[in-house]
Enzyme design. Structure first.
Site, PDB file in Angstrom:
ATOM      1  CG  ASP A  66       2.226 -30.666  62.939  1.00  0.00           C
ATOM      2  OD1 ASP A  66       1.771 -29.568  62.582  1.00  0.00           O
ATOM      3  OD2 ASP A  66       2.026 -31.150  64.064  1.00  0.00           O
ATOM      4  CG  ASP A  67       3.696 -26.367  62.087  1.00  0.00           C
ATOM      5  OD1 ASP A  67       2.495 -26.325  61.763  1.00  0.00           O
ATOM      6  OD2 ASP A  67       4.098 -26.040  63.215  1.00  0.00           O
ATOM      7  CB  CYS A 104      -2.328 -28.344  63.085  1.00  0.00           C
ATOM      8  SG  CYS A 104      -2.135 -27.549  64.689  1.00  0.00           S
ATOM      9  NE  ARG A 108      -3.311 -33.249  62.418  1.00  0.00           N
ATOM     10  CZ  ARG A 108      -2.336 -32.491  61.910  1.00  0.00           C
ATOM     11  NH1 ARG A 108      -2.591 -31.239  61.589  1.00  0.00           N
ATOM     12  NH2 ARG A 108      -1.117 -32.970  61.727  1.00  0.00           N
ATOM     13  CE  LYS A 166      -1.142 -31.648  65.484  1.00  0.00           C
ATOM     14  NZ  LYS A 166      -0.329 -30.454  65.186  1.00  0.00           N
ATOM     15  CG  HIS A 168      -4.394 -30.797  67.595  1.00  0.00           C
ATOM     16  ND1 HIS A 168      -3.776 -29.757  66.909  1.00  0.00           N
ATOM     17  CD2 HIS A 168      -4.709 -30.294  68.810  1.00  0.00           C
ATOM     18  CE1 HIS A 168      -3.733 -28.686  67.671  1.00  0.00           C
ATOM     19  NE2 HIS A 168      -4.304 -28.979  68.836  1.00  0.00           N
ATOM     20  CG  HIS A 260       4.344 -28.590  65.660  1.00  0.00           C
ATOM     21  ND1 HIS A 260       4.722 -28.099  66.891  1.00  0.00           N
ATOM     22  CD2 HIS A 260       3.119 -28.042  65.406  1.00  0.00           C
ATOM     23  CE1 HIS A 260       3.786 -27.298  67.358  1.00  0.00           C
ATOM     24  NE2 HIS A 260       2.806 -27.236  66.474  1.00  0.00           N
ATOM     25  CG  ASP A 366      -0.453 -29.203  59.707  1.00  0.00           C
ATOM     26  OD1 ASP A 366       0.529 -28.572  59.271  1.00  0.00           O
ATOM     27  OD2 ASP A 366      -0.570 -29.507  60.917  1.00  0.00           O
ATOM     28  CG  ASN A 367      -0.292 -25.308  59.575  1.00  0.00           C
ATOM     29  OD1 ASN A 367      -0.879 -25.970  60.430  1.00  0.00           O
ATOM     30  ND2 ASN A 367       1.021 -25.121  59.625  1.00  0.00           N
ATOM     31  CE  LYS A 421       0.589 -23.597  63.295  1.00  0.00           C
ATOM     32  NZ  LYS A 421       1.336 -24.567  64.130  1.00  0.00           N
TER      33      LYS A 421
END
Length: 578
Positions: A66-67, A104, A108, A166, A168, A260, A366-367, A421
């Protein structure tokens, strides 16, 4: 009912990790020529399909960070100790042309649906949906029932489907991963949380909600730390489901919340990073760019995009600000290192069970790296957390602190790309990714072709022998998968995943792009289109609009067609602009 987390002991570095360290060191010493392993050969495309294998259907492990920044892993040019992920990446295919959505939950949605996020329900992030987007198809704010998820399709095709981490993609019971095809799940429903679980609650309006198999948990186990807990739970799910259905292959979805914000990590991990970032983010950026060239990830002489630094560079900071900034990066690095250790626990478990050799592993961020600054650009958004946090220097990184690491470190991680991001530029959408496991035509290679996150679902379905076509699933009408299987390309039977004539669009927060072959137009949210040749200018440093106005106009027409086809509604307000 309470469902306590399964605990596991952290083991020392594995043989896989040692192999990674040795291979990475050898690659760096050998220089760029040795680092550039061949990409899939276009000449192999004419050979036709390979002889059908009698091997059992493969298992799938999809890991999402994540990130994570583009160059954070050692195999992508970073200095953080990530031996387990490096081993997998260096033994597999590093995808330097892999792209996601700019944030994110849209990513997903595309990963699990195989189609554009504007069709899959996440045209915008649920918490940031603009007033003019609300109520429109594709902006539901959760994974739409109009798509069949990858887990649903694989479960129907005879796979064990497991998820930890996660989610989301929806907060309601019928939006839980357990309701969307995951037979076993331990999920954080929201997009971010306290990594030590201190904000855990049973209602999303009161804190972070965790569920197990669709049931809301009323407590987390003492000693909870997000990365440890998610990896340990996935191992337990693998063990339990294997005992119940040993004949079935598995699809495991491991989605970390690290790294993140908030920047939080176990104290012993932070201590290992002490002093490593005292030289600052400008020095780190240059060091990583040099390592990318040494690894063959970046061609010598490639122009890196200039840094957006409204407050100046590292030297413009006060001594106190530099001290705090260096500590925030130490904490970030500790989060990444700990995540890597936890990946090692999962890989060890698969090796012990004998399943690793038949497991296709897909890793992605994810980004792009997150540049939000809790003191400036994120002050308003994060105020409810930072106002009550104990951000004394000696407490930074603990569960009661709440800090971000800001744009300087983020742009060091995305270099040579433009921005971070939240933007449809390369810095926001080109992420670290690799495929490892059986059946690769060129293991140990660097592959530069464009691959999108929506291609993951059809690729895995292809490997599983499950049809990805059609608009009916389980008695309901669903949207078609629009991503493309990368299997033939990975196996050396196709020259690329996408045709150079195919136009692929992206939009979020009014930042837009359209990619066709090596050409791309980018709007960073100011309404101005810029034209780039990504093959020769991956940093998006030279706007060719004046030199090639016809090409730019043609791509603008392609964007308009993409927007119409996917129901894109540009937001009338943009609350997030790091």
């Amino acid at each position: 009912m309470n469902f306590p987390l399964r605990r596991r002991r952290v083991r020392p570095r594995t043989r896989l990790a040692c192999a990674a360290a040795a291979l990475l060191a050898a690659t760096l010493l050998a220089g760029p020529a040795a680092a550039r392993a061949p990409v899939p050969d276009p000449a192999l495309a004419a050979a036709g399909p390979s002889t059908p294998s009698r091997q059992p259907r493969p298992n799938f492990l999809v890991i999402v960070a994540d990130d994570l920044g583009w160059s954070d892993l050692g195999a992508f040019g970073g200095e953080i100790a990530t031996p387990h992920l490096d081993a997998l990446a260096l033994a597999g295919v590093r995808l330097t042309g892999f792209h996601t959505a700019p944030t994110c939950s849209p990513t997903r949605a595309m990963l699990l649906s195989g189609t554009d996020n504007h069709r899959a329900g996440l045209g915008n992030m649920a918490e940031l949906t603009a007033p003019n987007q609300k109520g429109h198809p594709g902006y539901e704010g959760y994974l739409s029932p109009s798509v069949a998820s990858l887990a649903e399709r694989l479960a129907a095709g005879g796979y064990r489907t497991l998820m930890a981490g996660k989610w989301h993609l929806g907060l309601a019971p019928d939006q839980d991963p357990h309701a969307r095809g995951f037979q076993h799940s331990f999920a954080l429903l929201q997009g971010a949380s306290n990594h030590f679980g201190l904000d855990q609650a049973t209602s999303p309006d009161k804190g972070s909600v965790y569920t197990r198999d669709g049931t809301v948990l009323d407590h987390l186990e003492p000693g909870f730390y997000s990365s440890d807990a998610f990896a340990a739970d996935l191992v337990a799910e693998l063990d339990a489901s294997r005992a119940d259905a040993p004949q079935k292959p598995f699809f495991a979805y491991l989605t970390f919340t690290a790294p993140h914000w908030p920047m939080q990590a176990p104290a012993e991990e932070i201590a290992r990073q002490k002093g490593r970032y005292d030289a600052g983010f400008d020095a780190l950026r240059q060091a990583r760019l040099a390592r990318q060239q040494a690894l063959g990830l970046l061609a010598p002489g490639t122009a890196a995009h200039s840094v957006r630094a409204p407050l100046g560079g590292w030297d413009a900071l006060t001594a106190a600000d530099q001290r705090e900034a260096a500590r925030s990066m130490e904490i970030y690095a500790a989060m990444v290192a700990r995540m890597d250790q936890d990946v090692g626990q999962v890989i060890d478990a698969l090796r012990r069970s004998g399943e690793l050799e038949n497991t296709v592993i897909v890793f992605l961020a994810d980004n792009g790296a997150e540049a939000l600054d809790s003191k400036t650009t994120g002050a308003r958004m994060l105020a409810k957390y930072t106002q009550s946090a104990d951000n004394r220097f000696d407490n930074l990184g603990s569960g009661t602190s709440y800090v971000t690491y800001g744009p300087g470190w983020a742009q060091a991680a995305t270099a040579p790309s433009w921005l971070v991001k939240g933007y449809a530029s390369e810095g926001g959408t080109r992420t670290a990714a690799f495929v490892s496991g059986p059946g690769l035509a060129h293991p140990g290679s660097i592959a530069r072709a464009y691959v999108g996150v929506a291609d993951i679902a059809p690729t895995l379905l292809d490997y599983a022998g499950i049809a990805a076509q059609g608009t009916r699933f389980a008695g309901r009408r669903v949207l078609p998968i629009t991503g493309t299987s990368a299997r033939a390309w990975l196996e050396g039977r196709a020259p690329a995943v996408h045709s150079p004539q195919e136009a692929i669009g992206t939009e979020l927060f009014a930042s837009r792009s359209i990619r066709q072959g090596d050409w791309k137009i980018t709007d960073n949210g100011d309404g101005r289109w810029r034209l780039f040749d990504i093959a020769s200018d991956p940093g998006e440093t030279r706007d060719l609009s004046l030199e090639q106005p016809e090409r730019r106009a043609a791509l603008e027409a392609q964007w308009a067609a993409y927007a119409r086809e996917n129901g894109v509604i540009l937001p009338d307000t943009v609350p997030y602009r790091p």
